[in-house]
Design a protein around this motif. Structure first.
Motif, PDB file in Angstrom:
ATOM      1  N   VAL A  66       0.988  -1.309  -0.198  1.00 24.16           N
ATOM      2  CA  VAL A  66       0.195  -0.110  -0.215  1.00 24.16           C
ATOM      3  C   VAL A  66       0.714   1.431   0.169  1.00 24.16           C
ATOM      4  O   VAL A  66       0.366   1.813  -0.896  1.00 24.16           O
ATOM      5  CB  VAL A  66      -0.930  -0.080   1.073  1.00 24.16           C
ATOM      6  CG1 VAL A  66      -1.541   1.205   1.163  1.00 24.16           C
ATOM      7  CG2 VAL A  66      -2.160  -1.220   1.124  1.00 24.16           C
ATOM      8  N   GLU A  67       1.828   1.164   1.022  1.00 26.07           N
ATOM      9  CA  GLU A  67       2.957   2.491   0.810  1.00 26.07           C
ATOM     10  C   GLU A  67       3.460   3.036  -0.461  1.00 26.07           C
ATOM     11  O   GLU A  67       3.618   3.731  -0.871  1.00 26.07           O
ATOM     12  CB  GLU A  67       3.537   2.488   2.003  1.00 26.07           C
ATOM     13  CG  GLU A  67       4.667   3.454   2.489  1.00 26.07           C
ATOM     14  CD  GLU A  67       4.049   4.922   2.674  1.00 26.07           C
ATOM     15  OE1 GLU A  67       4.265   5.997   2.101  1.00 26.07           O
ATOM     16  OE2 GLU A  67       2.685   4.906   3.155  1.00 26.07           O
ATOM     17  N   LYS A  83       0.985   4.017  -2.614  1.00 25.54           N
ATOM     18  CA  LYS A  83       1.035   5.353  -2.423  1.00 25.54           C
ATOM     19  C   LYS A  83       1.616   6.420  -2.962  1.00 25.54           C
ATOM     20  O   LYS A  83       1.356   7.388  -4.166  1.00 25.54           O
ATOM     21  CB  LYS A  83       0.347   5.979  -1.041  1.00 25.54           C
ATOM     22  CG  LYS A  83      -0.772   5.096  -0.490  1.00 25.54           C
ATOM     23  CD  LYS A  83      -0.382   5.139   1.060  1.00 25.54           C
ATOM     24  CE  LYS A  83      -0.808   6.784   1.336  1.00 25.54           C
ATOM     25  NZ  LYS A  83      -0.462   6.883   2.538  1.00 25.54           N
ATOM     26  N   GLN A  84       2.621   6.002  -3.088  1.00 30.51           N
ATOM     27  CA  GLN A  84       4.394   6.399  -2.908  1.00 30.51           C
ATOM     28  C   GLN A  84       4.715   7.079  -5.462  1.00 30.51           C
ATOM     29  O   GLN A  84       4.518   8.075  -5.156  1.00 30.51           O
ATOM     30  CB  GLN A  84       6.069   6.157  -2.833  1.00 30.51           C
ATOM     31  CG  GLN A  84       5.467   5.963  -1.280  1.00 30.51           C
ATOM     32  CD  GLN A  84       6.774   5.516  -1.366  1.00 30.51           C
ATOM     33  OE1 GLN A  84       7.828   5.026  -2.225  1.00 30.51           O
ATOM     34  NE2 GLN A  84       6.878   5.182   0.256  1.00 30.51           N
ATOM     35  N   SER A 123      -4.835   5.069  -5.033  1.00 25.17           N
ATOM     36  CA  SER A 123      -5.086   5.575  -3.987  1.00 25.17           C
ATOM     37  C   SER A 123      -5.218   4.307  -3.573  1.00 25.17           C
ATOM     38  O   SER A 123      -5.153   3.101  -3.332  1.00 25.17           O
ATOM     39  CB  SER A 123      -6.656   5.069  -4.615  1.00 25.17           C
ATOM     40  OG  SER A 123      -7.451   4.994  -3.657  1.00 25.17           O
ATOM     41  N   ALA A 124      -4.774   4.325  -2.184  1.00 24.38           N
ATOM     42  CA  ALA A 124      -4.415   4.012  -0.602  1.00 24.38           C
ATOM     43  C   ALA A 124      -5.496   3.044  -0.215  1.00 24.38           C
ATOM     44  O   ALA A 124      -5.945   1.880  -0.335  1.00 24.38           O
ATOM     45  CB  ALA A 124      -3.836   4.563   0.690  1.00 24.38           C
ATOM     46  N   GLN A 125      -6.993   3.049  -0.599  1.00 25.16           N
ATOM     47  CA  GLN A 125      -7.766   2.007  -0.456  1.00 25.16           C
ATOM     48  C   GLN A 125      -7.984   1.573  -1.369  1.00 25.16           C
ATOM     49  O   GLN A 125      -8.966   0.588  -1.269  1.00 25.16           O
ATOM     50  CB  GLN A 125      -9.330   3.700  -0.129  1.00 25.16           C
ATOM     51  CG  GLN A 125     -10.881   3.082  -0.078  1.00 25.16           C
ATOM     52  CD  GLN A 125     -10.145   1.646   1.502  1.00 25.16           C
ATOM     53  OE1 GLN A 125      -9.770   2.192   2.353  1.00 25.16           O
ATOM     54  NE2 GLN A 125     -10.805   0.828   1.487  1.00 25.16           N
ATOM     55  N   LYS A 131      -5.771  -1.460  -1.569  1.00 29.54           N
ATOM     56  CA  LYS A 131      -6.666  -2.012  -0.031  1.00 29.54           C
ATOM     57  C   LYS A 131      -7.085  -2.667  -0.145  1.00 29.54           C
ATOM     58  O   LYS A 131      -7.603  -4.470  -0.562  1.00 29.54           O
ATOM     59  CB  LYS A 131      -6.764  -1.533   1.664  1.00 29.54           C
ATOM     60  CG  LYS A 131      -4.926  -0.728   2.119  1.00 29.54           C
ATOM     61  CD  LYS A 131      -5.976   0.378   2.614  1.00 29.54           C
ATOM     62  CE  LYS A 131      -4.834   1.428   3.692  1.00 29.54           C
ATOM     63  NZ  LYS A 131      -5.847   1.697   4.445  1.00 29.54           N
TER      64      LYS A 131
END
Length: 234
Positions: A140-141, A144-145, A149-151, A154
């Motif tokens: 996830v990280e 994001k970088q 979208s993190a959501q 996930k």
């Protein structure tokens, strides 16, 4: 120019080969716009998806019939090659995990034009930083970088989305003649097996730009690659 690349995140020659390809493309950037498509391949598909990571040295000794001295010597040579290209291959930190989840995430990233950015982040995470690229929080990280979208990531990781695409990639590569990774295919005209010398990439790009459609041709002998049968990278 369309370049398809079969590789695995835990394959050192895949990281080395990508670095060589990018260097070759930079020299002709005014002549060609390259579209890179990432194709999945797993060197260790038998590694349990829910198992904790295992140090690379230990994994090779326990599962591939190599002595610790052989493992240290092989990885030292690979680290030296990486250093010449400006990439850090820290095998003393790298851990072996099942990479299917990361490959599914790569398919998702590619659908959002972030495939190459994420692939490079995964290589660095595994080889340089010693991170677990099967751990959801890490994935996830990293996603994001690169702007994902993190959501959404996930939700993807909690599903089985793109699992079929991963298996299809592997079969497609085998059908094209893949026997190890990395495996580069240029416009379905030429294939480069392994992380071959820089001039092979240079010449293949130039010939691909100048050539007409033809059956897939393999360029050069088998280059350095990671063998899925033995687990050796040489």
């Amino acid at each position: 120019m369309k370049i398809e690349i079969w590789s695995d995140i835990i394959c050192p020659f895949c990281y080395i080969g990508l670095t060589k390809l990018e260097s070759a493309l930079q020299e002709v950037e005014q002549e060609v716009q390259a579209e890179i498509t990432w194709k999945s391949y797993q060197l260790n598909p038998e590694f349990p998806e829910d198992a904790p990571g295992m140090p690379t040295y230990d994994y090779l000794v326990r599962t591939k019939g190599m002595s610790m001295d052989d493992v240290v010597a092989m990885t030292a040579q690979l680290s030296a090659q990486g250093k010449e290209l400006g990439i850090a291959l820290n095998f003393d930190k790298a851990i072996i995990v099942n990479t299917k989840k990361a490959h599914r995430l790569l398919h998702f990233a590619q659908a959002h034009q972030k495939g190459t950015a994420l692939k490079k982040s995964l290589f660095k995470a595994h080889f340089t930083d010693g991170l677990d690229v099967n751990y959801n929080a890490t994935l996830v990280e990293l996603a994001k970088q690169v702007g994902l979208s993190a959501q959404a990531v996930k939700e993807l990781l909690e599903s089985d989305n793109y699992a079929y695409d991963v298996s299809q990639d592997i079969q497609e590569g085998v059908n094209l003649g893949l026997r190890g990774v990395p495996f580069f295919v240029f416009d379905r005209k030429y294939a480069i097996p392994g992380a071959q010398p820089m001039e092979v990439f240079h010449n293949t790009i130039k010939e691909c730009l100048a050539s007409q459609s033809a059956p897939l041709q393999q360029r050069g002998e088998e280059g350095p690659s990671c063998d899925p049968e033995t687990g050796k990278c040489e």
